[in-house]
Design a protein around this motif. Sequence first.
Motif, PDB file in Angstrom:
ATOM      1  N   UNK A   1      31.696  74.417  42.253  1.00 42.28           N
ATOM      2  CA  UNK A   1      30.582  73.490  42.396  1.00 42.28           C
ATOM      3  C   UNK A   1      29.552  73.736  41.302  1.00 42.28           C
ATOM      4  N   UNK A   2      29.361  75.005  40.969  1.00 38.08           N
ATOM      5  CA  UNK A   2      28.419  75.423  39.921  1.00 38.08           C
ATOM      6  C   UNK A   2      28.812  76.842  39.521  1.00 38.08           C
ATOM      7  N   UNK A   3      28.365  77.318  38.374  1.00 39.81           N
ATOM      8  CA  UNK A   3      28.679  78.705  38.002  1.00 39.81           C
ATOM      9  C   UNK A   3      28.253  79.658  39.122  1.00 39.81           C
ATOM     10  N   UNK A   4      29.205  80.459  39.574  1.00 48.46           N
ATOM     11  CA  UNK A   4      28.928  81.406  40.648  1.00 48.46           C
ATOM     12  C   UNK A   4      29.002  80.809  42.042  1.00 48.46           C
ATOM     13  N   UNK A   5      29.332  79.525  42.162  1.00 48.83           N
ATOM     14  CA  UNK A   5      29.434  78.868  43.469  1.00 48.83           C
ATOM     15  C   UNK A   5      30.818  78.240  43.598  1.00 48.83           C
ATOM     16  N   UNK A   6      31.778  79.080  43.928  1.00 52.68           N
ATOM     17  CA  UNK A   6      33.151  78.634  44.118  1.00 52.68           C
ATOM     18  C   UNK A   6      33.412  78.445  45.606  1.00 52.68           C
ATOM     19  N   UNK A   7      34.128  77.369  45.943  1.00 56.19           N
ATOM     20  CA  UNK A   7      34.424  77.039  47.341  1.00 56.19           C
ATOM     21  C   UNK A   7      35.931  76.952  47.544  1.00 56.19           C
ATOM     22  N   UNK A   8      36.348  77.168  48.768  1.00 57.78           N
ATOM     23  CA  UNK A   8      37.755  77.020  49.115  1.00 57.78           C
ATOM     24  C   UNK A   8      38.143  75.547  49.122  1.00 57.78           C
ATOM     25  N   UNK A   9      39.374  75.285  48.761  1.00 56.22           N
ATOM     26  CA  UNK A   9      39.973  73.959  48.878  1.00 56.22           C
ATOM     27  C   UNK A   9      40.848  74.021  50.119  1.00 56.22           C
ATOM     28  N   UNK A  10      40.457  73.275  51.152  1.00 52.00           N
ATOM     29  CA  UNK A  10      41.122  73.344  52.454  1.00 52.00           C
ATOM     30  C   UNK A  10      41.983  72.105  52.645  1.00 52.00           C
ATOM     31  N   UNK A  11      43.245  72.307  52.992  1.00 58.52           N
ATOM     32  CA  UNK A  11      44.161  71.203  53.253  1.00 58.52           C
ATOM     33  C   UNK A  11      44.359  71.087  54.760  1.00 58.52           C
ATOM     34  N   UNK A  12      44.238  69.854  55.253  1.00 58.73           N
ATOM     35  CA  UNK A  12      44.416  69.564  56.666  1.00 58.73           C
ATOM     36  C   UNK A  12      45.475  68.484  56.844  1.00 58.73           C
TER      37      UNK A  12
END
Length: 174
Positions: free
Chosen positions: A158-169
Amino acid sequence: MALTFTLDPPLTPELHEGLLGLWADVTNAGGAVGFVPPVVPDDIRPMLIKTLHEVAEGRSRLLVGRDGSGAVAATAFLTHTTHRLMRHWIWVYTVMVHPSHQGKGYGRALMAATAASARELDGIEAIRLTCRGGMGIERFYESCGYKEVGRVPGAIRVAPGDDRDDITLLLPLR
């Protein structure tokens, strides 16, 4: 007041502008729909044009929910998988409800309309979707019957230092 849903409405200039405004408003309210706020409609326009081109060619389907005044209030795009071994499921993406309508049950209505639309498509047995972790969105989808089937840690930056999981449903339809 309930939304009125239409699958594959005519791609008019009015619809184009309604989708553009919805996408910008959802993004600026913090929605995880492919952009990071702040955005203006021109930031989103190239992606919308590309996506509507896929709809016009029949590679994707567009589900639009309109409110009582006829304004675009919710959308989801459904796209067929092109791999010959995976044609029995579809992706749903860019799921949006206008911020002014959140909390009214429109998201749940949109997901029910999405499932109903997918059930009408020949040979479709399941819907897959992904969402951005760290926002609790997966709990909403789970409440609509989806089950988490995969997670890639830190796949979305999302931004440097702000990584998020990619969730599959996944939502089985049969």
